[in-house]
Design an enzyme around this catalytic site. Sequence first.
Site, PDB file in Angstrom:
ATOM      1  N   LYS A 202      51.768  33.837  75.488  1.00 11.84           N
ATOM      2  CA  LYS A 202      51.628  32.386  75.626  1.00 11.84           C
ATOM      3  C   LYS A 202      50.231  31.914  75.995  1.00 11.84           C
ATOM      4  CE  LYS A 202      56.247  31.072  77.098  1.00 11.84           C
ATOM      5  NZ  LYS A 202      56.951  30.625  78.300  1.00 11.84           N
ATOM      6  N   GLY A 378      51.237  37.975  88.480  1.00 13.91           N
ATOM      7  CA  GLY A 378      50.995  36.557  88.760  1.00 13.91           C
ATOM      8  C   GLY A 378      49.784  36.360  89.659  1.00 13.91           C
TER       9      GLY A 378
HETATM   10  P1  AMP Z   1      52.272  38.259  78.453  1.00 15.19           P
HETATM   11  O1  AMP Z   1      53.363  38.499  79.452  1.00 15.19           O
HETATM   12  O2  AMP Z   1      51.953  36.823  78.252  1.00 15.19           O
HETATM   13  O3  AMP Z   1      51.054  39.117  78.705  1.00 15.19           O
HETATM   14  O4  AMP Z   1      52.854  38.675  77.060  1.00 15.19           O
HETATM   15  C1  AMP Z   1      53.235  39.977  76.760  1.00 15.19           C
HETATM   16  C2  AMP Z   1      54.234  39.931  75.655  1.00 15.19           C
HETATM   17  O5  AMP Z   1      53.653  39.296  74.527  1.00 15.19           O
HETATM   18  C3  AMP Z   1      54.675  41.298  75.210  1.00 15.19           C
HETATM   19  O6  AMP Z   1      56.041  41.424  75.462  1.00 15.19           O
HETATM   20  C4  AMP Z   1      54.403  41.280  73.718  1.00 15.19           C
HETATM   21  O7  AMP Z   1      55.440  41.825  72.959  1.00 15.19           O
HETATM   22  C5  AMP Z   1      54.261  39.822  73.398  1.00 15.19           C
HETATM   23  N1  AMP Z   1      53.437  39.595  72.209  1.00 15.19           N
HETATM   24  C6  AMP Z   1      52.167  39.977  72.021  1.00 15.19           C
HETATM   25  N2  AMP Z   1      51.736  39.613  70.805  1.00 15.19           N
HETATM   26  C7  AMP Z   1      52.770  39.009  70.183  1.00 15.19           C
HETATM   27  C8  AMP Z   1      52.939  38.415  68.911  1.00 15.19           C
HETATM   28  N3  AMP Z   1      51.952  38.398  68.020  1.00 15.19           N
HETATM   29  N4  AMP Z   1      54.137  37.866  68.636  1.00 15.19           N
HETATM   30  C9  AMP Z   1      55.134  37.907  69.533  1.00 15.19           C
HETATM   31  N5  AMP Z   1      55.030  38.426  70.760  1.00 15.19           N
HETATM   32  C10 AMP Z   1      53.858  38.977  71.090  1.00 15.19           C
END
Ligand code: AMP
Length: 398
Positions: A202, A378
């Site tokens: 995100k 966090g």
């Molecule tokens: P975060 O917690 O924001 O660091 O996000 C990590 C998550 O983002 C992991 O579970 C990944 O599978 C997901 N992620 C990374 N790249 C993608 C993508 N291109 N599409 C969908 N999910 C993603």
Amino acid sequence: MNALNKKTIEDIDVKGKRVLARCDFNVPLKDGEITNDKRIVAALPTIKYLMKNGAKVILCSHLGRPKGEYKPEFSLAPVAKKLSEYLGTEVKLAEDAEVVGANAKAMAAELKDGEVMLLENVRYRAEETKNEANFSKELASLADVFVNDAFGTAHRAHCSTTGVAAYLPAVCGYLIQKEIEFMGGALANPKRPLVAILGGAKVSDKIGVISNLIDKCDTIIIGGGMAYTFMKYLGHSIGTSLLEADWIEKAGQMMKDAEAKGVKFLIPIDNKVGKEYDENTEAMIVNSDEIPDGWMGLDIGPASQKLFVDAIKGAGTVIWNGPMGVSEWKNFEGGTVAVANAVAESGAISIIGGGDSVAAVTKLGFADKMSHISTGGGASLEFLEGKELPGIAALQDK
Ligand code: AMP
């Protein structure tokens, strides 16, 4: 925040003192057994230092979310057992549903120099997460000194992380010291060039980090699901890739700000796209301005890997938070592996933010090649956003 000037356990005399040490023993449990004890291991240096220097050590932590009431499945009993094994001495648990009860008081009063006890889960008390003074005072009444070593909860103003520091001299332990030395050092006085790599799902989670880092970094690299919101801003069709429509303008503003400040801002130029959100979906490589309808970007492509790797090569410091794609899946881990490899080989001071990037780096076998792996997801994000963490702010200045 200039957190480097906070007092540590080495700046005070702990001999013969009752020391309340807030640790992060929030370990995963299955059927009452600890399935991963790395948080306990990470807390040992501070505990051992306190024992060796003759403190009477009273440990405390939260575990899970008992939501302010006693629930036996959230007891710290398994942690007491594990600590006893690691320390080679019995760590008794004060089994009080109210945390600071008759047992805790009696045990704390009887502790001898170098002995260790553990309080029950501080979140058995509803006041804990509301930072209410009565529970902070109860905790403080057990001790002469407070040591905070729970970086993972330092972004929360709770009784056991912040409130108690109003009533006792408060310093940090080795874990928090290391976090603030590495992350604080990287932000305040980095070895340049400073390269930030941000990925994950995100944009909305990371926008605060990007906007803080734009003033400090030489290069910002964006990968993962969040990159598609930036591509959308550039007018590309992104198929069914992740999109946060409300954040397109803000993403564009970040790119403009970077340009105005002379910060190199890299987003993927090609992608590994899949038909469905599935590990074994049909996949292909396409340029970022050629993502077909009905396909979704699940990893960066080979040209992006090269672009990013080249930018990482000459770095003096790298801060990395978030995978480049769905790195949990073998078919879409390539971008994250390439970046992890480049960071490991760069010789740069490398700081891995908490959460999924730590999981990815660990799973891929690069953990011991990084200078610092943050123990708080966090908390590390808020630190990188430039926010003051209440659990650190409450500690005494040097
Ligand atoms: P975060 O917690 O924001 O660091 O996000 C990590 C998550 O983002 C992991 O579970 C990944 O599978 C997901 N992620 C990374 N790249 C993608 C993508 N291109 N599409 C969908 N999910 C993603």
